[in-house]
Structure formats: structure tokens, C-alpha cells
Enzyme design. Structure first.
Site, PDB file in Angstrom:
ATOM      1  N   ALA A   1      40.850  40.249  43.299  1.00 20.30           N
ATOM      2  CA  ALA A   1      39.938  39.456  42.479  1.00 20.30           C
ATOM      3  C   ALA A   1      38.503  39.860  42.834  1.00 20.30           C
ATOM      4  O   ALA A   1      38.236  40.357  43.928  1.00 20.30           O
ATOM      5  CB  ALA A   1      40.163  37.982  42.747  1.00 20.30           C
TER       6      ALA A   1
ATOM      7  N   GLY B   1      44.686  40.058  44.746  1.00 20.68           N
ATOM      8  CA  GLY B   1      45.166  39.754  43.406  1.00 20.68           C
ATOM      9  C   GLY B   1      45.751  40.972  42.702  1.00 20.68           C
ATOM     10  O   GLY B   1      46.601  40.830  41.817  1.00 20.68           O
TER      11      GLY B   1
ATOM     12  N   GLU C   1      49.199  41.045  43.929  1.00 18.30           N
ATOM     13  CA  GLU C   1      49.916  39.903  43.338  1.00 18.30           C
ATOM     14  C   GLU C   1      50.224  40.145  41.866  1.00 18.30           C
ATOM     15  O   GLU C   1      51.306  39.812  41.379  1.00 18.30           O
ATOM     16  CB  GLU C   1      49.081  38.628  43.517  1.00 18.30           C
ATOM     17  CG  GLU C   1      49.014  38.192  44.983  1.00 18.30           C
ATOM     18  CD  GLU C   1      48.004  37.084  45.239  1.00 18.30           C
ATOM     19  OE1 GLU C   1      46.858  37.216  44.748  1.00 18.30           O
ATOM     20  OE2 GLU C   1      48.340  36.108  45.923  1.00 18.30           O
TER      21      GLU C   1
ATOM     22  N   GLU D   1      43.113  38.906  51.929  1.00 20.82           N
ATOM     23  CA  GLU D   1      42.256  37.738  51.672  1.00 20.82           C
ATOM     24  C   GLU D   1      41.723  37.102  52.945  1.00 20.82           C
ATOM     25  O   GLU D   1      40.602  36.585  52.984  1.00 20.82           O
ATOM     26  CB  GLU D   1      43.024  36.695  50.843  1.00 20.82           C
ATOM     27  CG  GLU D   1      43.289  37.099  49.402  1.00 20.82           C
ATOM     28  CD  GLU D   1      44.585  37.879  49.206  1.00 20.82           C
ATOM     29  OE1 GLU D   1      45.117  38.417  50.204  1.00 20.82           O
ATOM     30  OE2 GLU D   1      45.052  37.965  48.062  1.00 20.82           O
TER      31      GLU D   1
HETATM   32  N1  DAK Z   1      35.579  42.569  44.326  1.00 19.77           N
HETATM   33  C1  DAK Z   1      34.379  43.039  43.912  1.00 19.77           C
HETATM   34  N2  DAK Z   1      33.989  44.313  44.071  1.00 19.77           N
HETATM   35  C2  DAK Z   1      34.830  45.146  44.696  1.00 19.77           C
HETATM   36  C3  DAK Z   1      36.096  44.729  45.165  1.00 19.77           C
HETATM   37  C4  DAK Z   1      36.473  43.353  44.950  1.00 19.77           C
HETATM   38  N3  DAK Z   1      37.687  42.876  45.294  1.00 19.77           N
HETATM   39  N4  DAK Z   1      36.702  45.789  45.747  1.00 19.77           N
HETATM   40  C5  DAK Z   1      35.857  46.822  45.637  1.00 19.77           C
HETATM   41  N5  DAK Z   1      34.735  46.443  44.994  1.00 19.77           N
HETATM   42  C6  DAK Z   1      33.567  47.258  44.684  1.00 19.77           C
HETATM   43  C7  DAK Z   1      32.687  47.453  45.908  1.00 19.77           C
HETATM   44  O1  DAK Z   1      31.836  46.358  46.086  1.00 19.77           O
HETATM   45  C8  DAK Z   1      31.964  48.731  45.514  1.00 19.77           C
HETATM   46  O2  DAK Z   1      30.935  48.407  44.609  1.00 19.77           O
HETATM   47  P1  DAK Z   1      29.409  48.873  44.870  1.00 19.77           P
HETATM   48  O3  DAK Z   1      29.055  48.343  46.206  1.00 19.77           O
HETATM   49  O4  DAK Z   1      29.481  50.388  44.822  1.00 19.77           O
HETATM   50  O5  DAK Z   1      28.641  48.275  43.724  1.00 19.77           O
HETATM   51  C9  DAK Z   1      33.015  49.525  44.753  1.00 19.77           C
HETATM   52  O6  DAK Z   1      33.971  48.576  44.322  1.00 19.77           O
HETATM   53  C10 DAK Z   1      33.719  50.551  45.627  1.00 19.77           C
HETATM   54  O7  DAK Z   1      34.229  49.881  46.765  1.00 19.77           O
HETATM   55  P2  DAK Z   1      34.005  50.408  48.263  1.00 19.77           P
HETATM   56  O8  DAK Z   1      32.690  51.107  48.380  1.00 19.77           O
HETATM   57  O9  DAK Z   1      34.263  49.271  49.159  1.00 19.77           O
HETATM   58  O10 DAK Z   1      35.166  51.491  48.357  1.00 19.77           O
HETATM   59  P3  DAK Z   1      35.957  51.977  49.676  1.00 19.77           P
HETATM   60  O11 DAK Z   1      36.773  53.138  49.201  1.00 19.77           O
HETATM   61  O12 DAK Z   1      35.035  52.154  50.811  1.00 19.77           O
HETATM   62  O13 DAK Z   1      36.924  50.756  50.045  1.00 19.77           O
HETATM   63  C11 DAK Z   1      38.550  48.996  49.542  1.00 19.77           C
HETATM   64  C12 DAK Z   1      37.995  50.399  49.182  1.00 19.77           C
HETATM   65  C13 DAK Z   1      39.548  48.617  48.478  1.00 19.77           C
HETATM   66  C14 DAK Z   1      39.271  49.073  50.927  1.00 19.77           C
HETATM   67  C15 DAK Z   1      37.369  47.982  49.654  1.00 19.77           C
HETATM   68  O14 DAK Z   1      36.609  48.065  48.441  1.00 19.77           O
HETATM   69  C16 DAK Z   1      37.824  46.561  49.826  1.00 19.77           C
HETATM   70  O15 DAK Z   1      38.196  46.154  50.939  1.00 19.77           O
HETATM   71  N6  DAK Z   1      37.768  45.759  48.735  1.00 19.77           N
HETATM   72  C17 DAK Z   1      38.058  44.344  48.798  1.00 19.77           C
HETATM   73  C18 DAK Z   1      39.548  44.089  48.941  1.00 19.77           C
HETATM   74  C19 DAK Z   1      39.856  42.615  49.038  1.00 19.77           C
HETATM   75  O16 DAK Z   1      39.471  41.891  49.961  1.00 19.77           O
HETATM   76  N7  DAK Z   1      40.605  42.090  48.030  1.00 19.77           N
HETATM   77  C20 DAK Z   1      41.055  40.714  48.001  1.00 19.77           C
HETATM   78  C21 DAK Z   1      40.071  39.842  47.235  1.00 19.77           C
HETATM   79  S1  DAK Z   1      40.567  38.132  47.122  1.00 19.77           S
HETATM   80  C22 DAK Z   1      44.308  33.476  42.041  1.00 19.77           C
HETATM   81  C23 DAK Z   1      44.288  34.754  41.498  1.00 19.77           C
HETATM   82  C24 DAK Z   1      43.884  35.827  42.257  1.00 19.77           C
HETATM   83  C25 DAK Z   1      43.466  35.659  43.547  1.00 19.77           C
HETATM   84  C26 DAK Z   1      43.518  34.397  44.109  1.00 19.77           C
HETATM   85  C27 DAK Z   1      43.916  33.311  43.338  1.00 19.77           C
HETATM   86  N8  DAK Z   1      44.733  32.361  41.298  1.00 19.77           N
HETATM   87  C28 DAK Z   1      45.438  32.574  40.011  1.00 19.77           C
HETATM   88  C29 DAK Z   1      44.640  31.032  41.753  1.00 19.77           C
HETATM   89  C30 DAK Z   1      43.029  36.832  44.281  1.00 19.77           C
HETATM   90  C31 DAK Z   1      42.165  36.843  45.317  1.00 19.77           C
HETATM   91  C32 DAK Z   1      41.738  38.146  45.867  1.00 19.77           C
HETATM   92  O17 DAK Z   1      42.173  39.181  45.437  1.00 19.77           O
END
Ligand code: DAK
Length: 258
Positions: free
Chosen positions: A66, A109, A112, A132
Site C-alpha cells: 500500500a 498489500g 496480500e 508492515e
Molecule cells: N509506498 C509508497 N511509495 C513506495 C512504496 C510504498 N509502499 N514502495 C516504494 N515506493 C517508492 C519509493 O518511495 C521510491 O519513490 P521516490 O523516493 O523515488 O519518489 C520508489 O518507490 C522506489 O523505491 P526505493 O527507492 O525504495 O527502491 P529500492 O529498490 O531501494 O527498494 C523496496 C525497494 C520495495 C524494498 C522499498 O521501496 C520498500 O521497502 N518499500 C516499502 C515496502 C513496504 O513497507 N510495504 C508495505 C506497506 S504497508 C488493507 C489493505 C492493504 C494494506 C493494509 C490494509 N486493508 C484492505 C484494510 C497494506 C499495507 C501495506 O502494504
């Protein structure tokens, strides 16, 4: 319908494909993208010429979760109140078989959403994870439940508590993923599988999907009763008559999908 965050294709007869397309954000699932995904899948679900769906991202990322930037200022009451972001049950109401074609990151997400599909075809670079906890929350769209059913309690704990990623091959080993292919082949293989399913009688395919998904939720005797209802239902279809007649006459069936 014009979409801004996804691409739509019909790459093979009977196959509808939805591609997440926010490459700069690794397909992070913001409300707009999520809404478009659900709308496009629902449109294919209503389209009689489509019988199997494929959901994919890019070779680099299925989806990195997400959109954290969008969630950063969102409070509990807004989340609880629902809306486009939180109503992921729409995905569970898609009746036609849905295949996720996953390459690169499938995190949070993204993981998921892939697990909510009926099958997953992965590329060798696919990485599945529930990170998360590293941003102070926990999985909220089925990660703790579906991952645990797939890999067991101990490994699910490690994935959700210690941000352990599963490789494509590990995911296949645990039955989360059907097949793993090289990056240049996973999508065409997913489409090939979808085309094969689209060539089956459509009502029977939907009845099978519904019954197998019930197996995850019901006890055995309730599940068997549910299966039998769908089985009897298919005896009222034109395709049952055609399929059995074609078998007896030793010719290919011409499905009506009715
Ligand atoms: N959100 C926003 N931007 C993101 C992102 C994310 N999840 N993942 C990557 N980006 C963006 C980065 O900010 C960056 O943008 P700029 O800074 O260049 O503007 C660009 O994508 C490239 O990312 P990185 O520079 O970080 O790239 P790397 O290759 O160094 O790293 C990575 C890749 C995937 C390891 C890293 O980007 C990362 O850790 N991303 C976050 C992963 C994460 O924590 N995901 C979980 C998020 S919480 C629900 C439905 C859904 C959910 C919950 C409830 N309901 C129906 C109730 C879901 C929740 C989640 O997913």
C-alpha cells in the site's frame, strides 16, 4: 473507461489482463490505483467474452505494498470508516478465475493482493514479504491469515515479525505459487494458463472456483455439501448437455458458457 494507473489488455481469446502501472512508485497501491484495479476486474467479470483474468505488475515489482506516503497522514477513524483503500473484499467477489503473474517485489498489500488471487505464476525474481511491522503496523488485508495457511505458523511469524522474504522457489515449495519461470516467460506462461482455463466451460469454472475457495473457510462436511450443490447446479447447464454429448459422439465440445 479511461484508467490512469493501470493498463488493460485482452492478450488471448477469453483472457482479460489488468496491469498495475505506477512504475515510479514500484506499483505502490494508493486509493486511485486500488479502485481502478477493482473496477477493471469487475468489468471483465461482467464481460461474457472474458472467462479468465490475469493481474500483473512490472518485471521489477508486482506491488511494493500500500502507498505509505498516502497512509502516513491517515488516522484510525478514517481507516475504520472504509472507502476505496480498505474495501478489498471486492477482490474476493470476482467470480471468474483470477491468476496473479508476479515478478520482483510483492510486499505488504502487494503480497496480500497476489494471495487473494486464485493462482500465482511467479518469475524467478519474485520476492514475497509482509514488512508492515517495519513501519509500525501489521498486515491488514489477509497477510497473517493467508500466509499462515500457506507456510505454517512458524515461518509466517518470521515473515511478519522479522521481515523475512520468501523467494519464488520457496513460495512454490510451500504451495503459495503454482509455477516459477524466468522473467522473460512468467507473463506469457500466466496468459497461456489463463487461455487454457478460458477454453473450459465458463459456468463450471466459476462453480469450481467458488467451491475451492470455500474449502479454505468451511469444515469438511459443510464444504462437501457446498460442493454437491454446485455439482447439481451444473446439471442444469447447456454445457453439461454439450460436454457429455460431445464425449459420446467422440467430437470436441462447443461450449456455450451457459
Ligand atoms: N509506498 C509508497 N511509495 C513506495 C512504496 C510504498 N509502499 N514502495 C516504494 N515506493 C517508492 C519509493 O518511495 C521510491 O519513490 P521516490 O523516493 O523515488 O519518489 C520508489 O518507490 C522506489 O523505491 P526505493 O527507492 O525504495 O527502491 P529500492 O529498490 O531501494 O527498494 C523496496 C525497494 C520495495 C524494498 C522499498 O521501496 C520498500 O521497502 N518499500 C516499502 C515496502 C513496504 O513497507 N510495504 C508495505 C506497506 S504497508 C488493507 C489493505 C492493504 C494494506 C493494509 C490494509 N486493508 C484492505 C484494510 C497494506 C499495507 C501495506 O502494504
Amino acid at each position: 473507461m479511461a484508467y490512469e494507473n493501470i493498463l488493460i489488455e485482452t492478450p488471448a481469446p477469453g483472457v482479460g489482463l489488468v496491469r498495475l502501472n505506477r512504475p515510479k512508485a514500484l506499483n505502490a497501491l494508493n486509493s486511485a490505483l486500488t479502485r481502478e484495479v477493482f473496477e477493471a476486474l469487475e468489468a471483465f467479470d461482467r464481460d461474457d467474452s472474458v472467462r479468465c483474468l490475469v493481474l500483473t505488475g512490472s518485471d521489477k515489482a508486482f506491488a511494493a505494498g500500500a502507498d505509505i506516503k498516502e497512509m502516513a497522514d491517515t488516522g484510525a477513524v478514517t481507516m475504520f470508516a472504509g472507502g476505496d483503500f480498505t474495501d478489498w473484499s471486492r477482490l474476493m467477489r470476482i467470480r471468474k478465475p483470477l491468476i496473479a503473474a508476479v515478478s520482483g517485489w510483492a510486499l505488504g498489500g502487494g503480497c496480500e493482493m497476489a494471495m487473494m488471487c486464485d493462482m500465482i505464476i511467479a518469475s524467478e525474481t519474485a520476492k514475497f514479504g509482509q514488512p508492515e511491522i517495519t513501519i509500525g503496523i501489521m498486515p491488514g488485508a489477509g497477510g497473517t491469515q493467508r500466509m499462515t495457511r500457506a507456510v505454517g505458523k512458524a515461518l509466517a511469524m518470521e515473515i511478519c515479525l522479522a521481515n523475512r522474504h520468501l523467494t519464488a522457489e520457496e513460495a512454490r515449495h510451500y504451495g503459495l505459487v503454482n509455477h516459477v519461470f524466468p522473467v522473460d516467460a512468467y507473463l506469457s506462461e500466466a496468459i497461456r494458463l489463463a487461455e487454457k482455463i478460458a477454453g473450459m466451460p465458463g459456468v463450471a469454472a466459476q462453480a469450481v472456483k467458488e467451491a475451492i475457495n470455500k474449502a479454505e473457510e468451511l469444515g469438511l462436511s459443510e464444504g462437501l455439501t457446498f460442493e454437491k450443490r454446485n455439482f447439481y447446479l451444473l446439471f442444469g447447464t447447456e454445457d453439461k448437455t454439450e460436454g457429455m454429448t460431445a464425449f459420446v459422439e467422440k467430437r470436441p465440445a462447443g461450449w456455450k458458457h451457459r
